[in-house]
Enzyme design. Structure first.
Site, PDB file in Angstrom:
ATOM      1  N   GLU A   1       0.801  -1.212  -0.015  1.00 53.39           N
ATOM      2  CA  GLU A   1       0.107   0.098   0.234  1.00 53.39           C
ATOM      3  C   GLU A   1       0.895   1.146  -0.116  1.00 53.39           C
ATOM      4  OE1 GLU A   1      -2.074  -2.775   3.041  1.00 53.39           O
ATOM      5  OE2 GLU A   1      -0.112  -2.735   1.953  1.00 53.39           O
TER       6      GLU A   1
ATOM      7  N   ALA B   1      11.729 -43.416   1.547  1.00 57.72           N
ATOM      8  CA  ALA B   1      11.616 -44.707   0.579  1.00 57.72           C
ATOM      9  C   ALA B   1      11.741 -46.081   1.240  1.00 57.72           C
ATOM     10  CB  ALA B   1      12.354 -44.539  -0.751  1.00 57.72           C
TER      11      ALA B   1
ATOM     12  N   LEU C   1      16.184 -39.647  11.723  1.00 54.58           N
ATOM     13  CA  LEU C   1      15.409 -38.197  11.581  1.00 54.58           C
ATOM     14  C   LEU C   1      14.207 -38.199  11.457  1.00 54.58           C
ATOM     15  CD1 LEU C   1      16.460 -35.281  11.952  1.00 54.58           C
ATOM     16  CD2 LEU C   1      16.943 -35.079   9.642  1.00 54.58           C
TER      17      LEU C   1
ATOM     18  N   GLY D   1      16.735 -40.107   6.441  1.00 53.74           N
ATOM     19  CA  GLY D   1      16.941 -41.253   6.846  1.00 53.74           C
ATOM     20  C   GLY D   1      15.958 -41.612   8.184  1.00 53.74           C
TER      21      GLY D   1
END
Length: 342
Positions: free
Chosen positions: A55, A157, A274, A271
């Protein structure tokens, strides 16, 4: 109050202007000032922390008195607090604006309340105009304000039997090329990618977002958590962004510092240990599990202890999507009790 066609068009323009600003600690905001007859007088947007808000940026392009009777169209409620810049609500009042149209309320306890101050100054205020479109742009910033920290996605994974690696520690590649490409796209959509020192020492990852050998246009900042030193020749040190190192196991401290740096989305790819730490601490907002149709056996679990001693204490997830990726399958989920997309 009715919204004019000119104001709706101006909100679209304000959204376009907002997108020019940087993602970070402050929201991306755009503003358009309209004359009483609906013509554009000035435009502005926020260019980052410490710079004029949208603004004020727009008002600065007008001569004194030129904004009197104008309508300000802004993507976010004008702020009402003094930080590194002054309150936008007061700037609009001082400029003589007679009407303010905005999309989303400011969720901040200190910065919110601008609409109330504007109304108290007898300025017409209309909210909610094109709110969904603006939310799509700054949704991550809004999430940070609600959570008080960046949004965290935890990814891993695994084999079909829940292993992250073979018994000798090898893990490349459990999943196929389609799944790996999906991971890189999601990395690129994040502001920071987080691993532990164990992953750095075991796999020497580059932590870049790639399409084949080509780096994608947006790269997440690499973050390494843990006390063990990262070797001077580690691949992560050649990342386009300088890595951040945290010699602590206090994830709250890490996330607080990342928030202060303007990080909105964190991608945890570090991993089993963690990943378990984030889940145990209740700091996972989204979980991505890439499941490959292979069996590995052994003790290299994809997730270590998360404090579940009995089935009654299981971490329940709500599945948002099952996504086939070649021969692999991606489960996109969030902890039950959180709204989807949080």
């Amino acid at each position: 109050m009715a919204v004019t066609d000119a104001e709706r068009e101006a909100m679209g323009r304000a959204l376009e202007l907002a997108s020019r600003g940087p993602r970070g600690l402050n929201p991306q905001v755009g503003a358009v000032l309209l004359s009483p007859t609906g013509e554009i007088l000035a435009e502005g947007w926020h260019r980052g922390s410490g710079t004029p808000h949208a603004e004020v940026d727009a008002l600065s392009r007008l001569t004194p008195g030129q904004a009197r009777g104008a309508t300000a169209v802004v993507t976010l409620e004008p702020c009402d607090h003094t930080g590194r810049t002054g309150p936008c609500s007061l700037a609009l009042i001082a400029a003589g604006v007679s009407r303010v149209v905005y999309a989303l309320d400011d969720p901040g306890e200190r910065s919110g309340g601008g609409a109330e101050r504007l109304r108290a100054a007898d300025i017409e205020v209309v909210s909610g105009v094109r709110a969904d479109a603006v939310r799509a742009l700054i949704g991550d910033w809004l999430t940070v304000q609600r959570l008080g920290r960046p949004h965290v996605t935890v990814k891993w994974a695994q084999s079909l039997d829940g292993r992250a690696a073979a018994s000798d520690g090898t893990s490349r590649w459990i999943t196929g090329p389609a799944a790996r490409a999906d991971v890189h796209r999601r990395r690129s959509a994040s502001d920071a990618i987080v691993v532990g020192t164990g992953t750095i020492l075991a796999d020497d990852p580059s932590l870049t977002a790639r399409d084949g050998d080509r780096l994608l246009s947006h790269q997440p900042t690499p973050v390494v958590i843990g006390a063990r030193p990262t070797p001077p020749d580690a691949a992560v040190r050649r990342h386009p962004h300088a890595p951040l190192f945290y010699d602590t196991h206090d994830l709250g401290v890490v996330l607080a510092d990342l928030r202060a740096r303007g990080v909105q989305r964190v991608f945890v790819e570090g991993g089993p240990t963690l990943a378990a730490a984030f889940l145990t601490a209740g700091l996972a907002d989204s979980v991505l599990v890439y499941i490959a149709p292979v069996l590995l056996g052994g003790d290299r679990l994809a997730l270590t202890d998360i404090g579940v001693e009995t089935i009654a204490r299981a971490h329940r997830l709500t599945i948002d999507e099952w996504l086939p990726l070649g021969d692999d399958l991606l489960a996109v989920a969030h902890p039950s009790g959180l709204e989807e997309g949080d």
